[in-house]
Design an enzyme around this catalytic site. Structure first.
Site, PDB file in Angstrom:
ATOM      1  N   GLU A   1       9.885  -0.598  -5.782  1.00  0.00           N
ATOM      2  CA  GLU A   1       9.539  -1.860  -6.231  1.00  0.00           C
ATOM      3  C   GLU A   1       9.716  -2.229  -7.433  1.00  0.00           C
ATOM      4  O   GLU A   1       8.716  -2.834  -8.250  1.00  0.00           O
ATOM      5  CB  GLU A   1       8.252  -2.276  -5.531  1.00  0.00           C
ATOM      6  CG  GLU A   1       8.032  -1.907  -4.255  1.00  0.00           C
ATOM      7  CD  GLU A   1       6.597  -2.722  -3.765  1.00  0.00           C
ATOM      8  OE1 GLU A   1       5.751  -3.047  -4.346  1.00  0.00           O
ATOM      9  OE2 GLU A   1       6.634  -2.479  -2.177  1.00  0.00           O
TER      10      GLU A   1
ATOM     11  N   GLU B   1       8.785   1.287   3.243  1.00  0.00           N
ATOM     12  CA  GLU B   1       7.427   0.991   3.470  1.00  0.00           C
ATOM     13  C   GLU B   1       7.372  -0.247   4.337  1.00  0.00           C
ATOM     14  O   GLU B   1       7.934  -1.257   4.381  1.00  0.00           O
ATOM     15  CB  GLU B   1       6.986   0.302   1.924  1.00  0.00           C
ATOM     16  CG  GLU B   1       6.806   1.558   1.078  1.00  0.00           C
ATOM     17  CD  GLU B   1       5.986   1.111  -0.187  1.00  0.00           C
ATOM     18  OE1 GLU B   1       5.167   0.216  -0.122  1.00  0.00           O
ATOM     19  OE2 GLU B   1       6.236   1.634  -1.190  1.00  0.00           O
TER      20      GLU B   1
HETATM   21  O1  AHR Z   1       1.690   1.113  -0.021  1.00  0.00           O
HETATM   22  C1  AHR Z   1       0.885   0.515  -0.876  1.00  0.00           C
HETATM   23  C2  AHR Z   1       1.846  -0.152  -1.902  1.00  0.00           C
HETATM   24  O2  AHR Z   1       2.550  -1.404  -1.626  1.00  0.00           O
HETATM   25  C3  AHR Z   1       2.758   0.909  -2.625  1.00  0.00           C
HETATM   26  O3  AHR Z   1       2.253   1.457  -3.481  1.00  0.00           O
HETATM   27  C4  AHR Z   1       3.699  -0.310  -3.209  1.00  0.00           C
HETATM   28  O4  AHR Z   1       5.235   0.106  -3.266  1.00  0.00           O
HETATM   29  C5  AHR Z   1       3.697  -1.322  -2.334  1.00  0.00           C
HETATM   30  O5  AHR Z   1       3.540  -2.455  -2.791  1.00  0.00           O
END
Ligand code: AHR
Length: 523
Positions: free
Chosen positions: A201, A328
């Site tokens: 991110e 994610e």
């Molecule tokens: O999964 C939790 C968080 O969500 C992670 O650390 C981040 O990459 C995302 O914003």
């Protein structure tokens, strides 16, 4: 486009994909036809990947209890969690983050455990990070569960030299200083690293970088974070889009198209949570049909988002060399009342089982390009597979979906036509039935089918074009209510039950319980 319009467009696009040419009436049974003569892409088993961040009780307690713990463990890693994960045939685990990765300095996590520094975890509750679970412990863990390692290097607050050194430490077979240090720390053999995330991110917690700035960093890190272990190919995964934002997709793919010999990548990541709005406010328990339908609609946006990003990728990479890795995804709900701030603990219901199945189905439909995905997260955090409470362990509804879908790992997609009425709640209209089919290596055909309607059993008549199907046999996951959960006191409220259907009069009918996920093999 606003988020709401995007949601609507997503739901419409999805409906058009599965909608019959002449929609069935609401009171008609559904029909599924599998076209076994037109096999599609292979479902890369990496779409069933997991994510384990140093966050709350995800790693500490969830995986690592230490060798001196009374909780049964192997070299500090809890045996019950390992056994449960082995049954999922987890293909890879992404570690150490997440936002944590861009503040992680790997040297803190090697060498004698009692000499490792206590550092801070500012992203997640500001707690002390003891660094007792570091590189060797993680590699031991993935080897115990039979998974590949997917590491994320620190691009946000680390240097290219730090990432390069970590990779040399892990993978060189040579007696360089770093190779010797690894051997002295107990592992003479080079480790296999199958996937490497170049930052996390970077548009947000990973450094708030503009797309162009990130691309300049990507080129440097992708060059120097070398894999020296010739026995293990490694895919480098660039940071990609945040939900529907296309700037990173565009910039990374354009840079890749114009790359020189000096750097390369093999994948780009997408992050998209089923959350509806930030901060996460949807309840994990004690919700009704409004929340159920709203979250399912939000999760179905995944298809639309993928279509948007994949069309940009196709422009620069028509041969589909670069994989889309949704590293994610999952439901991000309001935290469990009373749980520590920043630990992202939430219950997991039958609704979340549906959310898991719908996402996996979506990835499988794009299997030619979506070749990896990692649900957030594996243990005790967000849409977890497993909860622990000290010595106790519990399997969630989402765990059961992942276990039921194991036959789809590495199987070949078979096109499916679904003809079903809509499930409608208020103004929300969703497909009532969602299904994928695939053929495994032994030639067996599998069907995964979800009935989204929480109020109605759906009768599905099933055809496999060109074949006679006599029997469907497998499991169904259903629950008394859409918000039913498993607890340490009642661990099997949501658990798969055997499912069987026999053809009669030349047709095979499946009776799908309300709000259920069913996986069957056909013969
Ligand atoms: O999964 C939790 C968080 O969500 C992670 O650390 C981040 O990459 C995302 O914003």
């Amino acid at each position: 486009m606003t988020r709401n319009l995007q949601a609507l467009a997503g739901a419409l696009a999805f409906y058009c994909l599965v909608a019959p040419q002449q929609p069935a009436r609401a009171d008609e049974p559904a029909k599924i036809t599998i076209d076994a003569a037109r096999p599609g892409a292979t479902i890369n088993r990496n779409i069933f990947g997991q994510f384990a961040e140093h966050l709350g009780r995800g790693v500490y307690e969830g995986i690592w209890v230490g060798p001196d713990s009374p909780i049964p463990n192997t070299r500090g890693i809890r045996n019950d969690v390992v056994a449960a994960l082995k049954a999922l045939k987890v293909p890879n685990v992404r570690w150490p983050g997440g936002c944590f990765a861009d503040e992680y300095h790997w040297r803190n996590g090697i060498g004698p455990r009692d000499k490792r520094p206590a550092t801070l975890n500012p992203n997640w509750g500001g707690v002390i990070e003891p660094n007792t679970f570091g590189t060797h412990e993680f590699m031991d863990f993935v080897q115990q569960i039979g998974a590949d390692a997917y590491l994320s290097i620190n691009v946000g607050s680390g240097t290219a030299a730090e990432g390069a050194d970590w990779m040399e430490y892990l993978t060189t077979p040579q007696p360089s200083a770093l190779g010797k240090e690894r051997a002295a720390n107990g592992h003479p053999e080079p480790y296999p690293v199958a996937m490497l995330g170049i930052g996390n991110e970077s548009w947000g917690c990973g450094g708030s970088m503009t797309p162009d700035y990130y691309v300049s960093q990507l080129k440097i890190h992708a060059r120097y974070a070398r894999n020296y272990n010739t026995k293990q190919k490694m895919q480098r995964i660039a940071v990609g889009p945040d939900g529907g934002h296309t700037e990173y997709t565009q910039a990374v793919m354009e840079a890749w198209k114009n790359k020189t010999w000096a750097w390369d990548i093999e994948g780009i990541s997408l992050h998209f949570y089923t959350v509806v709005k930030w901060p996460p406010a949807f309840k994990a328990t004690g919700f009704g049909e409004d929340e159920y339908a709203t979250l399912l609609r939000d999760t179905l946006r995944m298809d639309d988002l993928l279509r948007t990003h994949l069309s940009i990728m196709d422009k620069y990479d028509p041969e589909k060399k670069i994989a889309m890795v949704v590293d994610e995804w999952g439901a991000w709900l309001a935290a469990t009342p009373g749980s520590p701030e920043g630990f992202l603990e939430q219950q997991n219901s039958q609704r979340d089982a549906l959310i898991a199945a719908l996402n996996i189905n979506t990835f499988a439909r794009h299997a030619d390009r979506v070749r990896g995905a990692n649900i957030a997260q594996m243990v005790n955090v967000l849409q977890a597979m497993i909860f622990t409470d000290k010595e106790k362990m519990l399997l969630t509804p989402t765990y059961h979906v992942f276990r039921m879908y194991v036959p789809f790992q590495g199987a070949t997609v078979l096109p499916v036509t679904v003809s079903a009425a809509e499930y409608q709640h208020g103004e929300i209209k969703l497909p009532r039935v969602d299904a994928i089919a695939a053929r495994d290596a032994s030639g067996k055909t599998w069907l995964a089918v979800s009935n989204l309607d929480p109020g109605r059993t759906t009768q599905v008549s099933l055809d496999v074009a060109g074949t006679t199907v006599r029997r469907a046999k497998g499991e169904t996951l259903t629950a008394p209510r859409v918000d039913s959960v498993n607890t340490f006191d009642a661990p099997a409220t949501v658990a798969p039950k055997p499912f069987q259907a026999q053809a009669s009069g030349g047709s095979l009918k499946l009776t799908l319980p309300p709000s259920s996920v069913t996986v069957v093999s056909l013969d």
